[in-house]
Design a protein around this motif. Sequence first.
Motif, PDB file in Angstrom:
ATOM      1  N   THR A 239       0.834  -1.213   0.000  1.00  0.00           N
ATOM      2  CA  THR A 239       0.000   0.000   0.000  1.00  0.00           C
ATOM      3  C   THR A 239       0.863   1.255   0.000  1.00  0.00           C
ATOM      4  O   THR A 239       0.569   2.229  -0.713  1.00  0.00           O
ATOM      5  N   LEU A 240       1.933   1.253   0.789  1.00  0.00           N
ATOM      6  CA  LEU A 240       2.856   2.395   0.813  1.00  0.00           C
ATOM      7  C   LEU A 240       3.433   2.651  -0.576  1.00  0.00           C
ATOM      8  O   LEU A 240       3.474   3.798  -1.049  1.00  0.00           O
ATOM      9  N   CYS A 241       3.873   1.577  -1.229  1.00  0.00           N
ATOM     10  CA  CYS A 241       4.464   1.719  -2.564  1.00  0.00           C
ATOM     11  C   CYS A 241       3.428   2.222  -3.565  1.00  0.00           C
ATOM     12  O   CYS A 241       3.745   3.026  -4.456  1.00  0.00           O
ATOM     13  N   THR A 242       2.183   1.769  -3.424  1.00  0.00           N
ATOM     14  CA  THR A 242       1.122   2.189  -4.331  1.00  0.00           C
ATOM     15  C   THR A 242       0.824   3.676  -4.189  1.00  0.00           C
ATOM     16  O   THR A 242       0.631   4.390  -5.182  1.00  0.00           O
ATOM     17  N   ILE A 243       0.797   4.157  -2.944  1.00  0.00           N
ATOM     18  CA  ILE A 243       0.527   5.579  -2.698  1.00  0.00           C
ATOM     19  C   ILE A 243       1.647   6.455  -3.234  1.00  0.00           C
ATOM     20  O   ILE A 243       1.411   7.500  -3.852  1.00  0.00           O
ATOM     21  N   LEU A 244       2.899   6.021  -3.021  1.00  0.00           N
ATOM     22  CA  LEU A 244       4.060   6.858  -3.350  1.00  0.00           C
ATOM     23  C   LEU A 244       4.502   6.730  -4.803  1.00  0.00           C
ATOM     24  O   LEU A 244       5.120   7.655  -5.347  1.00  0.00           O
ATOM     25  N   ASN A 245       4.219   5.603  -5.416  1.00  0.00           N
ATOM     26  CA  ASN A 245       4.744   5.355  -6.765  1.00  0.00           C
ATOM     27  C   ASN A 245       3.602   4.945  -7.706  1.00  0.00           C
ATOM     28  O   ASN A 245       3.087   3.829  -7.620  1.00  0.00           O
ATOM     29  N   PRO A 246       3.197   5.814  -8.621  1.00  0.00           N
ATOM     30  CA  PRO A 246       2.078   5.514  -9.521  1.00  0.00           C
ATOM     31  C   PRO A 246       2.348   4.352 -10.469  1.00  0.00           C
ATOM     32  O   PRO A 246       1.416   3.779 -11.041  1.00  0.00           O
ATOM     33  N   ASN A 247       3.616   3.989 -10.649  1.00  0.00           N
ATOM     34  CA  ASN A 247       3.972   2.893 -11.552  1.00  0.00           C
ATOM     35  C   ASN A 247       4.012   1.532 -10.857  1.00  0.00           C
ATOM     36  O   ASN A 247       4.268   0.511 -11.499  1.00  0.00           O
ATOM     37  N   PHE A 248       3.763   1.525  -9.557  1.00  0.00           N
ATOM     38  CA  PHE A 248       3.854   0.276  -8.806  1.00  0.00           C
ATOM     39  C   PHE A 248       2.610  -0.581  -9.037  1.00  0.00           C
ATOM     40  O   PHE A 248       1.481  -0.096  -8.942  1.00  0.00           O
ATOM     41  N   ASN A 249       2.812  -1.860  -9.339  1.00  0.00           N
ATOM     42  CA  ASN A 249       1.719  -2.802  -9.560  1.00  0.00           C
ATOM     43  C   ASN A 249       1.440  -3.562  -8.270  1.00  0.00           C
ATOM     44  O   ASN A 249       2.151  -4.504  -7.926  1.00  0.00           O
ATOM     45  N   SER A 250       0.406  -3.171  -7.566  1.00  0.00           N
ATOM     46  CA  SER A 250       0.116  -3.768  -6.273  1.00  0.00           C
ATOM     47  C   SER A 250      -0.441  -5.178  -6.384  1.00  0.00           C
ATOM     48  O   SER A 250      -0.487  -5.915  -5.393  1.00  0.00           O
ATOM     49  N   ASN A 251      -0.863  -5.576  -7.583  1.00  0.00           N
ATOM     50  CA  ASN A 251      -1.457  -6.905  -7.756  1.00  0.00           C
ATOM     51  C   ASN A 251      -0.401  -7.997  -7.927  1.00  0.00           C
ATOM     52  O   ASN A 251      -0.699  -9.183  -7.768  1.00  0.00           O
TER      53      ASN A 251
END
Length: 475
Positions: A239-251
């Motif tokens: 979740t942290l990476c998703t909030i901070l980095n728009p290119n992060f694939n949380s799935n």
Amino acid sequence: VLKVLNECSIEACEEVGLEGNGNYEIDSKIETELNGCFESCTWKLLDEIPVREQFQSGRCWMYAGLNFIKRNLLASFHNQINPEHRQFLIDNLQFSTSYLVFYEKLEKASAAFHDAVETSHLSIDDPLVSYLIRIGPVRDGSDWNVFCRLIEKYGIVPESIAPDLKHTRNTKQLNSTLNRRVREHFIKIRQLIDSSFLGKDDPEIQKYQIHALKDIYRVLIAHLGVPIQEFTLDSNESTLCTILNPNFNSNASHSMTPVDYFHTLTHERMKLSNYCVIINDNRRLFHTVYSVKYGKNTATFKDTNLDQNDFSGPKWMNLNMEDMVTLASRALEERSEAVWFGCDVEYDGDFDRKEGILGIDIYDQKKLGLIGKIRVSRELRIASGFAVSSHNMILAGIARDSKIYQKIKFWKVENSWGRECGKEGYFLMFHEWFLEHVYGIVVHKDLLTDDQRGTISNAAVNSVIIPPNDLFAVL
């Protein structure tokens, strides 16, 4: 002594009172100012984030550095962030200092072994060599330059992945064991050079340096365990990476190295290389960059393949106090960014740990037996060695006088001594204390003038070397 005992005892009792308690009580004038500090001032405050605790260790610079990253990631949104996301970052973005301690010590040991080679032409009792051995080559503490290099080289990990350990909370035994071993290897390296026909250019010397560093690695493993090489993100970290980095694939399932994790979080939001250290030393030329070639603050700047003729060490640009204050205030007020700073918290009478007050002569002097004020100037304290850069903290707010807006009255300070000190771990600094005891700050280069940026960019060829025992070499 006998003359004083015979002639002054009655006079002294009359002056300070007969109770002789030596009570450290806040002066009534200081209390009055403190009581009105919020009503009489206009404040610019950064987010209130939970204060952490360094315990019995010299990790203040790490806590200040890691919270600097956290705060300035928050600032990168320019208030254009979902309030729930912002609170999630405040609550969950916690980085491990325990992870970094391993590499801090290893890099300091490596730097010490290079120092042994580079100073081998000097006698063992030369003041420089004696200092490098005696002071504790891998003792706690360091500066912004080393912090940045550690992060760039080894990355960061969540605190949940690498929590505090016995020997990171209390580093006394770890430091004692390491310093003894590093000193022994330091002297052994000098002996090998003395006995070699080729001197320090003998290939066997570099082999021994690697052998010595492996020895230190084993000591660190015994105290701290094997450092994390890779880890899998949990739901919070994703979740942290998703909030901070728009290119992060949380799935996707993510296994990361600490360096990958750092770059994923910071993305293009902040680059440590965009920040610089500003110092104020009236003994030296302003608009000049200073560096150091030996000692623990060259850690990460030396390795076995480095040509020491091209050595580029840590850098600090010297400016006058007015410029330093302006840069610190602009960082907070214009960019909403935290300011990392180095200071002296060991000057008795100007600091109350329990109440969290940083001010000038804050105690009732008479109750301490002090009649008449004798204050040594900042310049003389620095020149004489009276002053020390003993602590690093974060500026998290600034207050200006409501009636005279340009006048700075107070600074809000985030410490790393836990929440029992001050107000939930935050301290209140009088501006006069800043002028007396703050020696260096870290700010974004965009705040500098063109001339100042030019000075920084030319530092590789124009920096002036200062000795490793200088106050500003251990900032």
